[in-house]
Design a protein around this motif. Structure first.
Motif, PDB file in Angstrom:
ATOM      1  N   ALA A  77       5.280  -6.824  10.731  1.00  0.00           N
ATOM      2  CA  ALA A  77       6.441  -6.851   9.838  1.00  0.00           C
ATOM      3  C   ALA A  77       7.744  -7.002  10.604  1.00  0.00           C
ATOM      4  N   VAL A  78       7.916  -6.246  11.680  1.00  0.00           N
ATOM      5  CA  VAL A  78       9.186  -6.336  12.408  1.00  0.00           C
ATOM      6  C   VAL A  78       9.305  -7.679  13.122  1.00  0.00           C
ATOM      7  N   GLN A  79       8.181  -8.237  13.548  1.00  0.00           N
ATOM      8  CA  GLN A  79       8.228  -9.577  14.137  1.00  0.00           C
ATOM      9  C   GLN A  79       8.601 -10.608  13.085  1.00  0.00           C
ATOM     10  N   LYS A  80       8.037 -10.468  11.901  1.00  0.00           N
ATOM     11  CA  LYS A  80       8.302 -11.409  10.809  1.00  0.00           C
ATOM     12  C   LYS A  80       9.779 -11.423  10.417  1.00  0.00           C
ATOM     13  N   SER A 113       0.795  -1.227   0.000  1.00  0.00           N
ATOM     14  CA  SER A 113       0.000   0.000   0.000  1.00  0.00           C
ATOM     15  C   SER A 113       0.828   1.278   0.000  1.00  0.00           C
ATOM     16  N   GLY A 114       2.105   1.159   0.308  1.00  0.00           N
ATOM     17  CA  GLY A 114       2.950   2.347   0.361  1.00  0.00           C
ATOM     18  C   GLY A 114       3.009   2.981   1.734  1.00  0.00           C
ATOM     19  N   GLU A 115       2.294   2.394   2.691  1.00  0.00           N
ATOM     20  CA  GLU A 115       2.381   2.853   4.066  1.00  0.00           C
ATOM     21  C   GLU A 115       2.012   1.713   5.001  1.00  0.00           C
ATOM     22  N   MET A 116       2.430   1.871   6.256  1.00  0.00           N
ATOM     23  CA  MET A 116       2.139   0.859   7.270  1.00  0.00           C
ATOM     24  C   MET A 116       1.555   1.529   8.500  1.00  0.00           C
ATOM     25  N   ASP A 117       0.483   0.946   9.031  1.00  0.00           N
ATOM     26  CA  ASP A 117      -0.012   1.401  10.325  1.00  0.00           C
ATOM     27  C   ASP A 117       0.716   0.594  11.398  1.00  0.00           C
ATOM     28  N   LEU A 118       0.439   0.887  12.656  1.00  0.00           N
ATOM     29  CA  LEU A 118       1.180   0.237  13.738  1.00  0.00           C
ATOM     30  C   LEU A 118       0.997  -1.272  13.728  1.00  0.00           C
ATOM     31  N   ASP A 119      -0.191  -1.754  13.428  1.00  0.00           N
ATOM     32  CA  ASP A 119      -0.413  -3.208  13.400  1.00  0.00           C
ATOM     33  C   ASP A 119       0.419  -3.877  12.311  1.00  0.00           C
ATOM     34  N   GLU A 120       0.404  -3.306  11.107  1.00  0.00           N
ATOM     35  CA  GLU A 120       1.198  -3.869  10.011  1.00  0.00           C
ATOM     36  C   GLU A 120       2.687  -3.776  10.331  1.00  0.00           C
TER      37      GLU A 120
END
Length: 179
Positions: A109-112, A98-105
């Motif tokens: 992502a950082v966990q992944k 999407s070109g941006e990330m909210d806190l949940d995404e």
């Protein structure tokens, strides 16, 4: 001094608010601006005297150093995982494209990717627009925090082997070290 030339060495809440306005700070703008500023001031004034001393003010400097270290460690982690091209890291982390990330995404992502540092702090620092999203443009500021060994204009990374160092075991492993 903390409150200008000829000051008394302390700042009050009113002086703090005036100072924020004077420097054009918009970080706290919004419906609860006064409460947010008051909360920060109260944090800096743990004794509740109604004023902040130079020593209490210096806490902000220490906090900033902690934030800066968090950013540098995160960027170093990204460079180790994805190489020097942070766009590659963004592409993997922005899973929905999407070109941006909210806190949940962001958290997912950082966990992944296996990052266990203060991810929420990094998110908050990157979200300079305070819209609870990070765009690639906001993420791209991480470029200036890259370790020298990962910058494009850095000297080539050197390979060390038994031939060029005396401290390598007899098995002759080759290790790539930042230089």
């Amino acid at each position: 001094d903390i409150d200008g030339v000829g000051g008394n060495g302390f700042i009050t809440l009113r002086e703090f608010e005036e100072g924020l306005t004077e420097i054009g700070c918009t970080k706290f703008d919004g419906p609860n601006r006064a409460q947010r500023i008051d909360a920060i001031f109260r944090y800096l004034d743990p004794g509740g005297e109604g004023s902040v001393s130079r020593e209490e003010w210096d806490l902000l400097n220490q906090l900033w150093k902690e934030f800066d270290l968090s950013i540098k460690e995160f960027v170093h982690f990204l460079c180790l995982c994805f190489g020097p091209d942070l766009h590659e890291a963004w592409t993997v982390m922005d899973e929905d494209g999407s070109g941006e990330m909210d806190l949940d995404e962001w958290t997912a992502a950082v966990q992944k990717i296996g990052y266990f540092g203060p991810a929420n702090v990094v998110f908050a620092l990157l979200d300079t627009t305070d819209d609870n999203n990070i765009s690639f443009e906001e993420f791209a500021v991480l470029e200036k925090h890259k370790p020298d060994s990962f910058k494009e204009d850095a000297a080539p990374r050197r390979t060390y082997s038994r031939k060029n160092t005396d401290n390598v075991s007899s098995r002759k492993p080759t290790a790539v070290l930042g230089g």
